[in-house]
Design an enzyme around this catalytic site. Structure first.
Site, PDB file in Angstrom:
ATOM      1  N   CYS A  95       0.817  -1.214   0.000  1.00 19.12           N
ATOM      2  CA  CYS A  95       0.000   0.000   0.000  1.00 19.12           C
ATOM      3  C   CYS A  95       0.848   1.260   0.000  1.00 19.12           C
ATOM      4  CB  CYS A  95      -0.932   0.005   1.209  1.00 19.12           C
ATOM      5  SG  CYS A  95      -1.926   1.507   1.331  1.00 19.12           S
TER       6      CYS A  95
ATOM      7  N   CYS B  32      -1.607   1.721  -2.938  1.00 14.96           N
ATOM      8  CA  CYS B  32      -2.602   2.790  -2.741  1.00 14.96           C
ATOM      9  C   CYS B  32      -2.007   4.196  -2.757  1.00 14.96           C
ATOM     10  CB  CYS B  32      -3.325   2.596  -1.409  1.00 14.96           C
ATOM     11  SG  CYS B  32      -3.529   0.897  -0.867  1.00 14.96           S
TER      12      CYS B  32
ATOM     13  N   LYS C 128      -0.224   5.273  -6.112  1.00 11.90           N
ATOM     14  CA  LYS C 128      -1.307   5.287  -7.108  1.00 11.90           C
ATOM     15  C   LYS C 128      -2.161   6.534  -6.958  1.00 11.90           C
ATOM     16  CE  LYS C 128      -4.996   3.921  -5.868  1.00 11.90           C
ATOM     17  NZ  LYS C 128      -5.567   2.596  -5.858  1.00 11.90           N
TER      18      LYS C 128
ATOM     19  N   TYR D 212      -9.991  -3.092 -10.477  1.00 12.90           N
ATOM     20  CA  TYR D 212      -9.775  -1.696 -10.101  1.00 12.90           C
ATOM     21  C   TYR D 212      -8.388  -1.201 -10.485  1.00 12.90           C
ATOM     22  CZ  TYR D 212      -7.265  -3.337  -5.908  1.00 12.90           C
ATOM     23  OH  TYR D 212      -6.371  -3.925  -5.059  1.00 12.90           O
TER      24      TYR D 212
ATOM     25  N   GLU E 263      -7.986   2.058 -12.821  1.00 18.00           N
ATOM     26  CA  GLU E 263      -7.289   3.220 -12.266  1.00 18.00           C
ATOM     27  C   GLU E 263      -6.112   3.647 -13.143  1.00 18.00           C
ATOM     28  OE1 GLU E 263      -8.404   2.447  -7.558  1.00 18.00           O
ATOM     29  OE2 GLU E 263      -6.518   1.685  -8.371  1.00 18.00           O
TER      30      GLU E 263
ATOM     31  N   HIS F   7     -26.296  22.148   1.222  1.00 15.42           N
ATOM     32  CA  HIS F   7     -26.593  22.689  -0.108  1.00 15.42           C
ATOM     33  C   HIS F   7     -25.689  23.885  -0.426  1.00 15.42           C
ATOM     34  CE1 HIS F   7     -29.096  23.474  -3.605  1.00 15.42           C
ATOM     35  NE2 HIS F   7     -29.056  24.774  -3.280  1.00 15.42           N
TER      36      HIS F   7
ATOM     37  N   GLU G 272     -25.827  15.845  -0.830  1.00 14.45           N
ATOM     38  CA  GLU G 272     -27.202  15.992  -0.347  1.00 14.45           C
ATOM     39  C   GLU G 272     -28.179  15.098  -1.107  1.00 14.45           C
ATOM     40  OE1 GLU G 272     -29.175  19.806  -1.114  1.00 14.45           O
ATOM     41  OE2 GLU G 272     -27.620  20.251  -2.592  1.00 14.45           O
TER      42      GLU G 272
END
Length: 496
Positions: free
Chosen positions: A71, A76, A79, A211, A215, A470, A475
């Site tokens: 990682c 991770c 990346k 993935y 990616e 908002h 939301e």
């Protein structure tokens, strides 16, 4: 007060009474996310802990690794840094309609980004070493293997072999990229090398639909590379919600990535013009780089586990029980080497549960329900809980599906034609939210909060009663009032 260790399900004598029999209470092989977490937390509980890891290098092999693991060093973190770098390509395009006067040609310096990325993982490698040191964990640099139920052998860089006894041994060696067995496979690279290429390729062929493949397709496309993504299924990201998979595929194509579904590569051929990737449909794709993103396999081959009697599955993953214990009572395993749910935060959870169970006097099982995850494509996909397909398969009754597809406010000015899609899957009988998905900007940041709600068992009514922020995309998760569709569950109903 002396801490207790768990042995065969029963509290063991105090550490002070046992420590004289072994060099360490715990010896960990592998200093990635899971191994470092387990060793630090075990030491905090009062255990005497040793850990070994292969020497550091960005590109791993059977004899090279580094504290921090996949990682931090070649997964991770680097990346995500490249994803950030690639995202600026689209941001600069969008900026023009926001009034920024930019020249038509904007240069990108790959080598500068690469150096910044390398500097950061070097820094993190040092931080992980300090974390171990500050916790009182003894770090050994070298290759570790299991020599017996309570014995570990470490081969140092100069070839010297050291042997240590330990009350408990934890395997946390992770996994590594798998290469397909096709002619010319030596011409391809894995994600390790892709993160450290000296030159940015102009043409790339990626084999895989997971993935990692998606990616890297986004990364390279964002940096101006021509990308061909080849995968065997109808859509990329097998295992994710089918509707969201289609959204990701549409976005990839919208960004200029060439998709080749229901396709495989049969061979790679070196030519004067680069690498010729031949598909099973007879198509020839030219590339400067061919990336194999065809899955990962557990790092167990050189650990001597079979000789000690540790059971492995057909893929070479270590078999463990719900406490991460192998069939040998003194040997445990966490993280990708067990091939349960191969995510860094899951390895951290498993390492924490191990330390609590063995040294903290708190029997702890890892909970694999409602674990959020993200695919850092551009834009990203993030999910938590059940997909629509999983919900239908597991539900006792009807499933309500709520969806919202909209043009993000930012795109109304930039002119980018890319919709955000959000989705909630709800048990019609209980009103409990079973799953949530989002593909769009900031999806992972939003989904982390949604994961807390699902972990707490939130209902759709509770989502609806929550006031939104908002204007924001987030939301929409609390304003989806109308059911998009209701689907009957396939699980047999019972009155028992």
């Amino acid at each position: 007060m002396a801490r207790k260790m768990l042995i065969d399900g029963e509290p063991a004598p105090a550490l002070e009474e046992e420590a004289t029999n072994f060099d360490f209470d715990l010896f960990v092989i592998g200093a990635g996310s899971g191994g470092v977490r387990a060793s630090r937390f075990s030491a905090n509980f009062g255990a005497k802990v040793g850990i070994c890891e292969l020497p550091y290098h960005p590109i791993s092999s059977e004899t090279i690794g580094g504290v921090g693991g996949t990682c931090v060093i070649r997964g991770c973190v680097p990346k995500k840094i490249l994803v950030y770098g690639a995202s600026y390509g689209g941001e600069l395009e969008d900026a023009r309609n926001y009034g920024w006067q930019l020249s038509e040609k904007i240069d990108f310096d790959w080598k500068k980004l690469l150096q910044k990325k390398t500097d950061e993982i070097n820094r993190l490698n040092g931080i992980y070493k300090r974390l171990l040191s500050n916790a009182g964990v003894k770090l050994f640099e070298g290759e570790g293997k299991v020599a017996g139920p309570h014995e570990v052998e470490v081969t140092q860089l100069d070839g010297t072999k050291l042997s240590y006894s330990a009350k408990h041994i934890l395997i946390a060696t992770g996994g590594r990229a798998h290469l397909p067995d096709i002619p010319g496979k030596e011409l391809g690279i894995t994600s390790d090398e892709a993160l450290s290429l000296e030159e940015l390729p102009k043409r790339v062929v990626i084999l895989g639909g997971g993935y990692i493949a998606v990616e890297f397709a986004s990364i390279w496309q964002g940096m101006g590379t021509t990308v061909n993504l080849v995968f065997r299924k109808e859509l990329p990201l097998r295992g994710f919600d089918d509707e969201m998979r289609a959204v990701v595929a549409r976005n990839l194509e919208g960004r200029g990535i060439n998709l080749h579904p229901r396709t495989n590569l049969t061979q790679l051929i070196k030519t004067e013009d680069g690498i010729k990737a031949v598909t099973d449909h007879g198509e020839e794709l030219m590339a400067d780089v061919v990336l194999f993103a065809t899955g990962r396999v557990p790092n167990t081959k050189r650990l001597n586990l079979e000789a000690v009697g540790v059971e492995l599955d057909h893929c070479g993953a270590i078999k463990v029980d719900e406490y991460s214990r192998t069939n040998i009572p003194s040997i445990w395993a966490v993280g990708d080497v067990t091939d349960r749910m191969n995510l860094t935060p899951v390895a951290l959870m498993e390492g924490t549960c191990f330390a609590k169970t063995v040294f903290g006097g708190q029997e702890s099982k890892a909970d694999y329900s409602n674990i959020p995850c993200a695919v850092f494509s551009i834009p990203p996909l993030s999910v938590v809980g059940l997909s629509e397909e999983q919900a239908i398969e597991q539900a006792n009754g009807d499933v309500h599906v709520f969806t919202s597809t909209f043009n993000p406010m930012k795109n109304t000015i930039s002119g980018r034609q890319e919709k955000t899609v959000m989705k909630l899957v709800v048990d019609a009988q209980t009103d409990k939210v079973l799953g949530a998905s989002m593909c769009g900007p900031d999806a992972p940041e939003i989904m982390q909060g949604i994961a807390v709600a699902l972990k707490c068992g939130a209902t759709k009514a509770q989502f609806d009663s929550t006031v939104g922020i908002h204007p924001s995309s987030a939301e929409e998760f609390v304003t989806m009032r109308s059911v998009t569709r209701t689907v009957a569950g396939t699980k047999p109903r019972t009155s028992l």
